[in-house]
Enzyme design. Structure first.
Site, PDB file in Angstrom:
ATOM      1  N   ASP A  90       0.840  -1.186   0.000  1.00  0.00           N
ATOM      2  CA  ASP A  90       0.000   0.000   0.000  1.00  0.00           C
ATOM      3  C   ASP A  90       0.888   1.254   0.000  1.00  0.00           C
ATOM      4  OD1 ASP A  90      -2.317   1.597   0.253  1.00  0.00           O
ATOM      5  OD2 ASP A  90      -2.163   1.567   2.437  1.00  0.00           O
TER       6      ASP A  90
ATOM      7  N   ASP B  39      -0.351   4.938   1.156  1.00  0.00           N
ATOM      8  CA  ASP B  39      -0.599   5.879   2.250  1.00  0.00           C
ATOM      9  C   ASP B  39      -0.524   5.197   3.610  1.00  0.00           C
ATOM     10  OD1 ASP B  39      -0.991   8.066   0.512  1.00  0.00           O
ATOM     11  OD2 ASP B  39      -3.009   7.346   0.076  1.00  0.00           O
TER      12      ASP B  39
END
Length: 301
Positions: free
Chosen positions: A92, A94
Site C-alpha cells: 500500500d 498511504d
C-alpha cells in the site's frame, strides 16, 4: 540491470507520456503482459521510470476488473513465487510508504483551521472524523490534491526505503496496490519514482472514494496479479484480502494508528493470514517467515 522498458498504445494514460513513442520495445515478460500490450485496453498505462538501482517495467493499472481477461494470466506469471523464485508482495502507499494523513492534517489546519492529529483517526474515513458529509469530505481531499501541501510531497515512512531495498534484492517481487484515485495517478507515479525508485515492478490504483470512475477491490487486484501478500494499514482491506486467501501484514506504525486495530471479537479474522506489524523491520522478519512457509507448502503439494 533490469529488463528493458516497454510501452504500448495505453501509455498516454500515465506519467512520462512524452516518452511513450520512444519506448515501445515489448518486454516478453509473460503471456499476460504480451497480450496487454497488443490489445486495445485504454484503461491501462505502462511506463518505465528512471531508477537509481535498476530499471523495472512499471505497469500502472487504473481500470476495472472487467478489462482483465484472467485466462491470459499464465501460471508462470502468477504462482506462489515468480519464475525466478520470487514471492510477489503488494504494498500500500498511504501510511505504509508515505505519511498521507500527517500532511492532510497540515493542509486542513492551514486552509480551514481544522485541528486534527493522526491519533484522532479511529477509522480511515475522513467524513466520520471531520463530522461532515461524504461529499464535503471528498471536496476537501481533492482540494488537498491540488494544494502545495500535496505537491511538495508526502513524507516517507521511516525505514520503508531501506527495508524495501533489501527485499527487492532478495526473493521478493514488489508491486504497489493502492486505493488512490485515478486523478492523482501521475502524481503518485512521480512520488514513487522520487522516493522509491527502481523498487516496484507495477502500480495498481483502486480509485476508492473518487469523484468519478469505478473503484476496484484490493482483493480482486491482488488475486488478478498473483500477489500472495499485501502490506496495508487498513483492517477492512486486510479482512477482505484474508477472506480471499491472501496473506496480510497489517501495518500499525509503532502501534500509533488508531484505525489499524483489528476487531476484538473472536473469529473476526484468521491469525494465520493476518499478522500485525509495527515497523519495517517486523515486515522483513514476517515476510521471511511467510516465504519459508509458502515454499514448504508448495513443495508438499
Amino acid at each position: 540491470m533490469g529488463r528493458p522498458g516497454f510501452n504500448c498504445r495505453a501509455a498516454p494514460t500515465t506519467a512520462y507520456r512524452k516518452d511513450a513513442a520512444a519506448r515501445c520495445n515489448l518486454v516478453r515478460a509473460c503471456h499476460f503482459v504480451r497480450r496487454l500490450c497488443s490489445s486495445e485496453m485504454p484503461s491501462y498505462g505502462l511506463t518505465t521510470p528512471a531508477s537509481r538501482r535498476r530499471t523495472p517495467d512499471i505497469k500502472a493499472w487504473s481500470g476495472s476488473s472487467s478489462v482483465v481477461d484472467k485466462s491470459l494470466i499464465s501460471t508462470s506469471c502468477t504462482p506462489v513465487a515468480t519464475g525466478d523464485n520470487r514471492l510477489r508482495v503488494a504494498v500500500d502507499v498511504d501510511e505504509v510508504l508515505g505519511r498521507f494523513v500527517y500532511t492532510l492534517n497540515k493542509f486542513c489546519k492551514d486552509q480551514y483551521d481544522m485541528e486534527y492529529g493522526v491519533g484522532d483517526y479511529w477509522i480511515y474515513e475522513f467524513a466520520k472524523i471531520w463530522g461532515c458529509s461524504q461529499e464535503r469530505s471528498n471536496q476537501i481531499v481533492h482540494e488537498f490534491f491540488r494544494s502545495q501541501h500535496f505537491k511538495d510531497g508526502i513524507p516517507v515512512v521511516p525505514g520503508a526505503l531501506e527495508a524495501l531495498t533489501r527485499l527487492s534484492e532478495s526473493n521478493y517481487e514488489l508491486v504497489v496496490v493502492t486505493s488512490r484515485q485515478h486523478v492523482i495517478q501521475d502524481a503518485t507515479l512521480r512520488w514513487l519514482d522520487r522516493h522509491y525508485s527502481g523498487l516496484f515492478q507495477e502500480v495498481y490504483f483502486g480509485n476508492h472514494f473518487a469523484l468519478e470512475g469505478k473503484s476496484q477491490r484490493k482483493s480482486d487486484i491482488c488475486r488478478t496479479i498473483g500477489a500472495r501478500v499485501l502490506i496495508d494499514d487498513n483492517p477492512s482491506y486486510a479482512l477482505e484480502c484474508a477472506a480471499a486467501g491472501i496473506h496480510v501484514l497489517l501495518y500499525d506504525w509503532g502501534g500509533a494508528y488508531p484505525w489499524s486495530k483489528l476487531p476484538p471479537h473472536a473469529g473476526a479474522y484468521n491469525p494465520d493470514l493476518i499478522r500485525v506489524v509495527q515497523d519495517w523491520g517486523e515486515v522483513e522478519r514476517e515476510l521471511a517467515s511467510l516465504a519459508q512457509r509458502l515454499r514448504a507448502t508448495a513443495d508438499n503439494t
